[in-house]
Structure formats: C-alpha cells, structure tokens
Design an enzyme around this catalytic site. Structure first.
Site, PDB file in Angstrom:
ATOM      1  N   SER A 127      -4.103  52.086  -7.102  1.00 48.53           N
ATOM      2  CA  SER A 127      -3.777  50.728  -7.527  1.00 48.53           C
ATOM      3  C   SER A 127      -2.869  50.019  -6.528  1.00 48.53           C
ATOM      4  CB  SER A 127      -3.102  50.759  -8.903  1.00 48.53           C
ATOM      5  OG  SER A 127      -1.979  51.622  -8.885  1.00 48.53           O
ATOM      6  N   HIS A 148     -10.551  50.368  -8.103  1.00 50.07           N
ATOM      7  CA  HIS A 148      -9.396  50.382  -8.992  1.00 50.07           C
ATOM      8  C   HIS A 148      -9.817  49.990 -10.405  1.00 50.07           C
ATOM      9  CE1 HIS A 148      -5.361  48.392 -10.270  1.00 50.07           C
ATOM     10  NE2 HIS A 148      -5.469  49.606 -10.766  1.00 50.07           N
ATOM     11  N   GLU A 160     -11.304  46.363  -9.649  1.00 51.96           N
ATOM     12  CA  GLU A 160     -10.993  45.805  -8.332  1.00 51.96           C
ATOM     13  C   GLU A 160     -11.659  46.682  -7.284  1.00 51.96           C
ATOM     14  OE1 GLU A 160      -6.810  43.671  -7.570  1.00 51.96           O
ATOM     15  OE2 GLU A 160      -6.601  45.687  -8.376  1.00 51.96           O
ATOM     16  N   ASN A 198      -1.983  44.393  -9.244  1.00 49.85           N
ATOM     17  CA  ASN A 198      -0.624  44.943  -9.216  1.00 49.85           C
ATOM     18  C   ASN A 198       0.321  44.192  -8.298  1.00 49.85           C
ATOM     19  OD1 ASN A 198      -0.773  46.924 -11.179  1.00 49.85           O
ATOM     20  ND2 ASN A 198      -1.738  48.384  -9.800  1.00 49.85           N
TER      21      ASN A 198
END
Length: 290
Positions: A127, A148, A160, A198
């Site tokens: 991440s 991700h 992602e 993130n």
C-alpha cells in the site's frame, strides 16, 4: 465468460500470505473469478485459520442467499494451502500479501523468482512501497506490478494498480484483466510512495491521532466529529484500529522517509501504541478495546 489466456494467464492464482489480506484476495480469486487458488504461508497455524475463515465466509454468504451449498463446495475445492513457495511453480500470476516491510517483501520476491517460471507475473499488495524498487531486485522487472487491494477485500470494490518504471504493457494488461475478472473497480496510480489512497488517507489518520495526542478531543469525540461532520462511514481512529496501527505506522514511515517531508512524521502517540502492542482490533486493543 471473458478469458485472459491470451496473456498466458493460467487458471491458477498464487497468493503469498495467509493473513487477512491474503485470504481476502484468495476468496475473490476463487469465489468471484472462478480460479484455482494456491495459498502459501510459512505458518501452518495461519494456513489453518485461513482455511477456516474461507469456509465461514461461505456460510455467511449462504445465510444471505448469495451462495448455495454447491457453490461453497466448488469454491473450497478450488483452494489449496501450502507451506512451500515451490508449490507455486505452475502459477502464471502470484500476488504477495505480506506485512508492509520492504525487506520482508523483497525476500519473498527473491524466493518467488526462484520458485516460479520466468514468465510468471509477480504482483505486490503493498500500500506504499515502491514497485520500481521491488522490481529492481528481480531478474524480471518487466513482470512486477502493484495490485493494492482494499480491506476487507471481498467487500471493497477498489484495486489500485501501480505500474513500476520497468513494468511492461503486457503485464499491465494482464493485471487489469484479472482485476476485472474479480469484478473490481480499478484506478491506476503512479509509483510514488503511498500511491493515491494512502497518500491521502494515512496523513488524515495520523492527524486525527495527533489531535488526540494534543488533547484537542477524545477518541469518541474525534470519531464523532468526522463521522457526522463529513459523512464518512467510520471515524479515523476506528478506521486506524481496523487497519492495524502497526500497518499505519509502517506506511507513515515509508511516506516520511521516501518523500522527506516533515508533514508525514508519524505521531509519537501512534509510535507508543505500537510499542505497547496496542495494534487495534487484531490485538484486542487500540484506540478502543475489543
């Protein structure tokens, strides 16, 4: 049904890591995409827990009338659990789902390179860690990519996809097709620490912890303010507990180290909670007790 064999993609998906994320990835691979899935972990207890979780997940789906007993049988028959990386030798696509620590992931990728075929695509569920950096330690950087998944994987729709500097178009196409087969929504992010989700989420959580650290509000007050004030489904401190405070800390450290900006410095309270072993829901205590 759409096929992706044109990209030399087999019907066997390898997953390294039998924790919450790895098990979730394996579930969507088998139950949604209809693939045979091989889960590898060095810890036999985790493998047994993963197997039990899959069975219980199927039972809940049956109770909700989203699955039949026969479908459960089919899903479980597509699963196998292994202790050796060599059991992934025939896989054409493997997803690594280990903790968010570069050296740990790097060692897994070194082992995967030895255990799998040269044409096997290796994806990381990282991440925050650089895909380009992970690819650089392998002999097939064109076949390394970031994938991700969001937690909990069977529920959250997003993946992602992160293309490293060396990732080939064919690898990207294969990955997008797998994500589509898993019925996920896709966003493609640049290989910059934290990617999209993130890069935004973790500083938000870290600032909520800093707000608590400075005594500006209570745990309940901070979560209530954000839930009712911004209409998010979960307050930031509850979310941090759900993600795992150790995971939050690792991601903040990657952002701070790789981007070099003081705004990504982990809050001292977050560091202290992790040092105390208060990791959130998985340990029974974080900002809340479970």
């Amino acid at each position: 049904m759409k096929q992706f064999l044109r990209y030399r993609f087999s019907t066997v998906l390898g997953v390294v890591g039998a924790g919450q994320m790895g098990t979730g990835i394996a579930i969507v691979g088998s139950a949604v995409a209809g693939l045979r899935v091989r889960v590898v972990d060095v810890n036999e207890q985790r493998l047994n827990a993963s197997h039990n979780f899959v069975s219980k997940w199927c039972d809940k789906e049956i109770q909700k009338n989203r699955m039949t007993d026969q479908i459960k049988t089919d899903v479980l028959q597509r699963f196998s659990f292994h202790l050796q990386m060599s059991d992934l030798a025939s896989c054409d696509f493997v997803v690594e789902a280990a903790p968010e620590k570069f050296e740990m992931k790097a060692e897994i990728f070194r082992q995967l390179v030895k255990a799998t075929k040269p044409e096997t695509i290796l994806a990381s569920n990282t991440s925050s860690i650089s895909i380009t950096k992970l690819a650089g330690i392998t002999d097939r950087p064109d076949r390394i990519i970031g994938m991700h998944f969001m937690n909990p994987v069977p529920v959250m729709k997003l993946i992602e996809v992160i293309k490293g500097l060396q990732t080939s178009q064919q690898t990207l196409d294969t990955t997008l097709e797998l994500a589509s087969k898993m019925k996920k929504e896709i966003v493609i992010a640049q290989d910059i620490p934290g990617f999209i989700a993130n890069r935004i989420l973790m500083p938000y959580i870290n600032e909520a912890i800093q707000t608590l650290h400075e005594g500006i509000g209570t745990v309940e007050g901070i979560d209530k303010a954000m839930k009712l004030g911004t209409n998010v489904p979960m307050g930031p401190l509850t979310l941090a507990d759900f993600i795992g405070l150790d995971t939050c800390l690792e991601i903040m450290r990657v952002l701070h180290q790789d981007l070099g900006d003081s705004k990504y410095r982990p809050c001292p309270l977050l560091v202290n909670y992790v040092n105390a072993g208060w990791l959130g829901k998985k340990s029974g205590r974080g900002f809340y007790k479970y």
